[in-house]
Design a protein around this motif. Structure first.
Motif, PDB file in Angstrom:
ATOM      1  N   TRP A  83       0.837  -1.219   0.000  1.00 17.65           N
ATOM      2  CA  TRP A  83       0.000   0.000   0.000  1.00 17.65           C
ATOM      3  C   TRP A  83       0.864   1.257   0.000  1.00 17.65           C
ATOM      4  N   ARG A 119      -6.216   0.569   2.179  1.00 13.00           N
ATOM      5  CA  ARG A 119      -7.518   0.050   1.761  1.00 13.00           C
ATOM      6  C   ARG A 119      -7.557  -1.464   1.903  1.00 13.00           C
ATOM      7  N   THR A 120      -8.747  -1.941   2.150  1.00 12.43           N
ATOM      8  CA  THR A 120      -9.005  -3.374   2.187  1.00 12.43           C
ATOM      9  C   THR A 120     -10.148  -3.635   1.226  1.00 12.43           C
ATOM     10  N   ASP A 121      -9.962  -4.599   0.340  1.00 12.97           N
ATOM     11  CA  ASP A 121     -10.981  -4.896  -0.667  1.00 12.97           C
ATOM     12  C   ASP A 121     -11.766  -6.136  -0.243  1.00 12.97           C
ATOM     13  N   VAL A 134     -14.026  -9.352  -0.283  1.00 13.47           N
ATOM     14  CA  VAL A 134     -14.465 -10.394  -1.215  1.00 13.47           C
ATOM     15  C   VAL A 134     -15.429 -11.300  -0.457  1.00 13.47           C
ATOM     16  N   PHE A 148     -15.814  -9.894  -5.577  1.00 17.81           N
ATOM     17  CA  PHE A 148     -15.641  -8.651  -4.837  1.00 17.81           C
ATOM     18  C   PHE A 148     -17.000  -8.046  -4.487  1.00 17.81           C
ATOM     19  N   GLU A 181     -19.227  -4.990  -4.268  1.00 21.67           N
ATOM     20  CA  GLU A 181     -19.180  -3.739  -5.017  1.00 21.67           C
ATOM     21  C   GLU A 181     -19.512  -2.552  -4.098  1.00 21.67           C
ATOM     22  N   SER A 210      -4.632  -6.856  -1.262  1.00 19.90           N
ATOM     23  CA  SER A 210      -5.234  -6.255  -0.048  1.00 19.90           C
ATOM     24  C   SER A 210      -6.676  -6.706   0.157  1.00 19.90           C
ATOM     25  N   SER A 211      -6.959  -7.972  -0.099  1.00 15.99           N
ATOM     26  CA  SER A 211      -8.335  -8.436   0.045  1.00 15.99           C
ATOM     27  C   SER A 211      -8.629  -8.900   1.468  1.00 15.99           C
TER      28      SER A 211
END
Ligand SMILES: [Zn+2]
Length: 308
Positions: free
Chosen positions: A132, A167-169, A171, A201, A203, A239-240
């Motif tokens: 990051w 950031r964290t994405d 899922v 992911f 949204e 970064s999930s």
């Protein structure tokens, strides 16, 4: 569910209060007990040997580099500070640091299964933060330079003072159940005859439950009603956050979207139990370091009765 899961259960105290204290941080950076985990192009340094382990270094390891990398505080363990440090600027780090005989930089996804499980959580945190920082040198609001603050917990823009946080994405990943059957799918290119939980992911402006319903219908054409959260797993590539759920199917007919998956099928508990035990040559499931393995195992052993 008691089995530990890779990348989760990080034992370090992230020190949310003390990391704001500049004096405390300077003292930790200078403390010869402090430990630094070098990462080179996102690969952490691991000790060689039968049991791989994170290879912690002292500050001397990197302090002569030009420009000097900026360590990111991961946290403390028994009051010893642990940092991650990005040494990607070095062309041949194993040669330059003369460590080739005792340690090597390894791709974390490939090496995770060889590490003690408590160290996978530390490695996940280190990889996610270093990645990051490397990709957020400039402000998304005004284009100005940003700087690391709070020991690397976030960045601030020099020009407009905007705060930027890692950031964290999210899922959403779900085993979909209907009676005594469980729906799994497989993507093109997966090894052997591996099937896994459907995932996608979340949204913007979408709930986890709605993301599961949308993804399962998009990929397999199956309608989902109730959704229950079970467990999560950091997945630092890059970064999930995998959010594991069990979902209740309202319909049974499968219509796959071939642009997303190549096959989806309903499986019995016996078939998946045998696959988990490695007793099926025609069917496999993801290995234990993947959250899908734990979701499938939970359904096989506990059933859906505990959730609905
Ligand atoms: Zn800015």
């Amino acid at each position: 569910m008691t089995d530990p899961i890779a990348f989760a259960g990080n034992p370090l105290d992230r020190e949310p209060v003390r990391r704001r204290d500049r004096d405390w941080l300077e003292a930790r950076l200078a403390d010869e007990d402090s430990r630094f985990l070098p990462l080179w192009r996102l690969s952490p340094l691991l000790k060689k040997g039968e049991q791989r382990a994170l290879a912690w270094a002292r500050r001397e390891f990197f302090e002569d580099l030009d420009p000097a990398p900026e360590p990111v505080l991961l946290g403390t363990d028994d009051d010893v500070a642990h940092f991650a440090v990005d040494v990607s600027a070095v062309a041949d780090p194993e040669g330059a640091f003369e460590i080739a005989e005792v340690a090597s930089f390894e791709d974390l996804r490939a090496a995770a299964a060889q590490l003690p499980i408590s160290e996978t959580g530390i490695a996940a945190q280190a990889r996610a933060y270093v990645d990051w920082h490397a990709r957020h040198r400039f402000c998304a609001a005004c284009g100005g330079h940003t700087r690391s603050v709070q020991a690397g917990a976030n960045r601030v823009c020099f020009d407009c003072q905007a705060d930027h946080f890692p950031r964290t994405d999210p899922v959403a990943i779900a085993v979909v159940v209907r009676g005594q059957q469980c729906l799994l799918g497989r993507s093109p290119g997966w090894p052997g005859r591996m099937f896994s939980a459907l995932a996608g992911f979340v949204e913007a402006g979408e709930s986890i439950e709605d993301a599961v319903r949308r993804e399962v219908f998009e990929e397999a054409g199956v309608r989902v009603g109730r959704v229950r959260y079970l467990l999560s797993q950091p997945w630092p590539f890059p970064s999930s956050l995998m959010i594991g759920c069990v979902a209740h199917a309202k319909s049974e007919e499968i219509r796959i979207d071939p642009s997303e998956i190549e096959e989806a099928r309903w499986f019995s508990r016996d078939a998946l139990r045998a696959a988990l035990d490695g007793k099926r040559s025609d069917l496999s499931v993801p290995p234990p370091f993947a959250i899908a393995h734990h979701l499938i195992r939970t359904w096989v052993h506990d059933g859906a009765g505990g959730f609905f």
